[in-house]
Design an enzyme around this catalytic site. Structure first.
Site, PDB file in Angstrom:
ATOM      1  N   LYS A  13      -9.674   7.864   2.493  1.00 19.90           N
ATOM      2  CA  LYS A  13     -10.081   6.454   2.363  1.00 19.90           C
ATOM      3  C   LYS A  13     -11.475   6.239   2.946  1.00 19.90           C
ATOM      4  O   LYS A  13     -12.123   5.234   2.662  1.00 19.90           O
ATOM      5  CB  LYS A  13      -9.080   5.528   3.061  1.00 19.90           C
ATOM      6  CG  LYS A  13      -7.770   5.352   2.295  1.00 19.90           C
ATOM      7  CD  LYS A  13      -6.909   4.252   2.907  1.00 19.90           C
ATOM      8  CE  LYS A  13      -5.561   4.142   2.201  1.00 19.90           C
ATOM      9  NZ  LYS A  13      -4.633   5.234   2.568  1.00 19.90           N
ATOM     10  N   PHE A  16       1.826  -3.128   4.009  1.00 21.62           N
ATOM     11  CA  PHE A  16       2.237  -4.434   4.532  1.00 21.62           C
ATOM     12  C   PHE A  16       3.703  -4.646   4.140  1.00 21.62           C
ATOM     13  O   PHE A  16       4.112  -4.277   3.038  1.00 21.62           O
ATOM     14  CB  PHE A  16       1.407  -5.563   3.904  1.00 21.62           C
ATOM     15  CG  PHE A  16       0.016  -5.715   4.481  1.00 21.62           C
ATOM     16  CD1 PHE A  16      -0.437  -4.941   5.529  1.00 21.62           C
ATOM     17  CD2 PHE A  16      -0.841  -6.676   3.961  1.00 21.62           C
ATOM     18  CE1 PHE A  16      -1.718  -5.103   6.053  1.00 21.62           C
ATOM     19  CE2 PHE A  16      -2.125  -6.857   4.473  1.00 21.62           C
ATOM     20  CZ  PHE A  16      -2.566  -6.069   5.520  1.00 21.62           C
ATOM     21  N   CYS A  51       0.815  -1.213   0.000  1.00 19.48           N
ATOM     22  CA  CYS A  51       0.000   0.000   0.000  1.00 19.48           C
ATOM     23  C   CYS A  51       0.849   1.264   0.000  1.00 19.48           C
ATOM     24  O   CYS A  51       0.319   2.374  -0.033  1.00 19.48           O
ATOM     25  CB  CYS A  51      -0.948  -0.045   1.184  1.00 19.48           C
ATOM     26  SG  CYS A  51      -1.802  -1.637   1.203  1.00 19.48           S
ATOM     27  N   THR A 111      -8.379   0.675  10.029  1.00 22.57           N
ATOM     28  CA  THR A 111      -8.107  -0.502  10.868  1.00 22.57           C
ATOM     29  C   THR A 111      -7.836  -0.005  12.291  1.00 22.57           C
ATOM     30  O   THR A 111      -7.298   1.084  12.480  1.00 22.57           O
ATOM     31  CB  THR A 111      -6.876  -1.305  10.395  1.00 22.57           C
ATOM     32  OG1 THR A 111      -5.719  -0.468  10.420  1.00 22.57           O
ATOM     33  CG2 THR A 111      -7.078  -1.837   8.982  1.00 22.57           C
ATOM     34  N   PRO A 112      -8.209  -0.806  13.293  1.00 22.73           N
ATOM     35  CA  PRO A 112      -8.019  -0.357  14.683  1.00 22.73           C
ATOM     36  C   PRO A 112      -6.561   0.001  15.002  1.00 22.73           C
ATOM     37  O   PRO A 112      -6.292   1.068  15.543  1.00 22.73           O
ATOM     38  CB  PRO A 112      -8.503  -1.557  15.506  1.00 22.73           C
ATOM     39  CG  PRO A 112      -9.546  -2.203  14.623  1.00 22.73           C
ATOM     40  CD  PRO A 112      -9.001  -2.045  13.222  1.00 22.73           C
ATOM     41  N   HIS A 115      -9.795   1.483   0.370  1.00 25.70           N
ATOM     42  CA  HIS A 115      -8.337   1.359   0.300  1.00 25.70           C
ATOM     43  C   HIS A 115      -7.942   0.703  -1.035  1.00 25.70           C
ATOM     44  O   HIS A 115      -8.100  -0.494  -1.213  1.00 25.70           O
ATOM     45  CB  HIS A 115      -7.851   0.528   1.485  1.00 25.70           C
ATOM     46  CG  HIS A 115      -6.363   0.532   1.649  1.00 25.70           C
ATOM     47  ND1 HIS A 115      -5.505   1.184   0.785  1.00 25.70           N
ATOM     48  CD2 HIS A 115      -5.578  -0.033   2.603  1.00 25.70           C
ATOM     49  CE1 HIS A 115      -4.267   0.996   1.201  1.00 25.70           C
ATOM     50  NE2 HIS A 115      -4.276   0.269   2.292  1.00 25.70           N
ATOM     51  N   HIS A 121      -2.659   8.089   6.008  1.00 27.71           N
ATOM     52  CA  HIS A 121      -2.839   6.755   5.436  1.00 27.71           C
ATOM     53  C   HIS A 121      -4.213   6.254   5.889  1.00 27.71           C
ATOM     54  O   HIS A 121      -4.965   5.724   5.094  1.00 27.71           O
ATOM     55  CB  HIS A 121      -1.716   5.825   5.869  1.00 27.71           C
ATOM     56  CG  HIS A 121      -1.767   4.489   5.192  1.00 27.71           C
ATOM     57  ND1 HIS A 121      -1.741   4.360   3.831  1.00 27.71           N
ATOM     58  CD2 HIS A 121      -1.890   3.227   5.691  1.00 27.71           C
ATOM     59  CE1 HIS A 121      -1.838   3.077   3.505  1.00 27.71           C
ATOM     60  NE2 HIS A 121      -1.935   2.375   4.614  1.00 27.71           N
ATOM     61  N   GLU A 132      -0.719   5.731  13.529  1.00 26.29           N
ATOM     62  CA  GLU A 132      -0.480   6.951  12.750  1.00 26.29           C
ATOM     63  C   GLU A 132      -0.807   8.204  13.569  1.00 26.29           C
ATOM     64  O   GLU A 132      -0.041   9.177  13.565  1.00 26.29           O
ATOM     65  CB  GLU A 132      -1.316   6.932  11.458  1.00 26.29           C
ATOM     66  CG  GLU A 132      -0.972   8.091  10.522  1.00 26.29           C
ATOM     67  CD  GLU A 132      -1.671   7.989   9.163  1.00 26.29           C
ATOM     68  OE1 GLU A 132      -2.595   7.164   9.024  1.00 26.29           O
ATOM     69  OE2 GLU A 132      -1.285   8.748   8.257  1.00 26.29           O
TER      70      GLU A 132
END
Lengths: 418, 85
Positions: A341, A405, A169, A313-314, A346, A309, A320
């Protein structure tokens, strides 16, 4: 030893295709209006075994204005996305790259996290069903992750540096950062750079679902991507492409080009922590932003906007926000940080490219795209996330964060051209 | 089934398959068309697969390499079908 004086790099063209619109202009208009591009999945049949039944698909994609029917069969959806976005970006720049006096001064770097996975899956199915002698000779040129820059180089006769970047990503961020450096160093004058992704396939969707990375809000897809909200439950898989024309400043000035912004800094780090989970402290993200600002010879107090970004996600959002608060200190409360996003979902390797649009436009138009679906910010998330409605602001410097990732972190610094 | 096709039926199917595969008008393809002129090696490889499916025959790589023109392909297919496989 060779000494290099770095040249300045500006953005003179923007192009995109996303689930919000078939051009950068349409995408930006939808972002300002806070629209969602997420909808129930259409591209393949699903039963109740599928825990995720929605995505950020681009419906009714037609690249015929750029690639004719015969060529379309030879090119995967991901590279077609890139070619359509590149067409708009180059047209927007006013450059006639096809007839360039020295085509070796023009190049392309396009990132993709996964490449032509649709072709991979279809080819593999064909292999199992009909045997090796029926596998199409177009499988390899369609699926290779560098098919996008390869085809775009042919599209515009770009004979300078031409390559792909694959860092999940963060791919778009690396692509634009490395392209910027190629121009800064003097390797070339124009780079067609960005990212593309078309990975909403049975294998990819089920694999991300198995990782528990995706939102499962099947009953309300448009509200599933909710970065920074306390009820966020994962990201929404989407697709698309965005390409910018990066140009050496004097080259752009000489032809009287419109300059959207200067691309002034690039910071890239690795977490060296876990192959898929973010470093909870966001140390790599912190260092990427710090490095990018130093590269641009700016400080945190210069920054007015961050395109996060922020995948929804939790853990990722928490890391961030933490990194921004530590790096920016008190100034964190004067910076606006939104995650677009929330609207696009995403788009993996294309995400950073698509997000250059709101980053650049924050500077060029003075409008900050919102984070939609932000009803209740999570505990300790006390920054200006531009909740739900666009804001007006005069921004001179904006950051675009992309993390992938593999622990890849990229931050790009755009600044007002003056 | 395929064995009962006449030469003109084979020709019609071949021309249609080529035009469809290459995305060109049927009138652009004739018996005299050379594969090297109308397509690249990847297109030709895929065309051979298409002919194999269409006529339920097998075209070895060696046989395919000898098919220079569209007429060569039509005649090869006709011979193969007549040979009863």
């Amino acid at each position: 030893m060779k000494t290099i004086t770095l040249r300045r790099v500006v953005v003179t063209g923007i192009g995109a295709i996303s689930n919000l619109g078939s051009t950068a202009t349409a995408t930006w208009a939808a972002m300002k209006a806070g629209k969602s591009g997420i909808s129930p999945l259409r591209s393949f049949p699903q039963n109740e075994d599928w825990s995720v039944r929605f995505a950020g698909e681009i419906h009714d994609f037609d690249p015929s204005h750029v690639v004719d029917g015969r060529e379309q069969k030879r090119i995967d959806r991901v590279a077609l996305f890139a070619m359509v976005a590149a067409h708009e970006a180059v047209q927007d720049s006013g450059l006639d790259l096809k007839n360039a006096a020295d085509p070796y001064r023009n190049g392309t770097i396009i990132g993709s996290g996964i490449g032509g996975v649709l072709t991979m899956e279809e080819g593999h199915t064909k292999l199992l069903q009909t045997g090796p002698r029926r596998v199409s000779p177009f499988v390899v040129p369609r699926l290779m992750v560098n098919a996008a820059p390869g085809n775009v180089s042919i599209q515009f006769n770009l004979r300078g540096p031409s390559t792909a970047v694959a860092s999940a990503c963060a791919s778009s961020g690396h692509a634009m950062g490395i392209a910027m450096q190629a121009i800064q160093r003097g390797d070339c004058d124009v780079m067609v750079a960005g990212g593309a992704e078309a990975a909403i396939t049975p294998l990819t969707l089920s694999a991300f679902a198995s990782m528990k990375a995706l939102s499962t809000r099947n009953d309300d897809p448009a509200r599933a991507s909710r970065p920074f909200d306390k009820d966020r439950d994962g990201f929404v898989l989407s697709e698309g492409a965005a390409i910018v024309v990066l140009e050496e400043l004097e080259h752009a000035k000489k032809r009287g080009a419109r300059i959207y912004a200067e691309l002034a800094g690039y910071g890239a780090t690795g977490d060296a922590f876990h192959i898929a989970a973010p470093d909870e402290q966001g140390s790599g993200a912190y260092k990427a932003m710090e490095t990018a600002l130093r590269d641009a010879e700016l400080t945190v107090s210069d920054v007015g906007y961050i395109n996060a970004h922020g995948t929804s996600t939790p853990l990722g959002d928490k890391a961030e926000v933490g990194a921004v608060k530590r790096l920016f200190g008190d100034h964190a409360y004067k910076v606006a940080m939104s995650s677009t996003k929330s609207m696009t979902g995403h788009a993996l390797g294309a995400a950073g490219g698509i997000e250059t649009i709101p980053t650049i436009m924050a500077i060029y138009e003075g409008i900050l795209a919102p984070t939609i679906n932000l009803d209740n910010a999570d505990e300790g998330f006390d920054l200006n996330f531009v909740p739900n409605v666009a804001q007006e602001a005069r921004v001179n410097v904006a950051l675009n964060n992309t993390f992938g990732f593999g622990g890849h972190n990229v931050s790009l610094v755009f600044k007002r051209y003056s | 089934m395929s064995a009962s096709l006449s030469e003109s039926e084979i020709e019609a199917k071949v021309l249609e398959a080529i035009a469809d595969q290459l995305g060109v008008a049927r009138s652009d393809i004739t018996r005299a068309s050379e594969f090297d002129k109308i397509c690249d090696s990847l297109d030709k490889a895929e065309l051979m697969m298409e002919f194999e499916d269409l006529f339920e025959i097998s075209i070895t790589d060696e046989a395919a390499s000898k098919l220079t023109t569209v007429a060569d392909a039509i005649e090869f297919i006709q011979r193969t079908l007549a040979g009863g496989r």
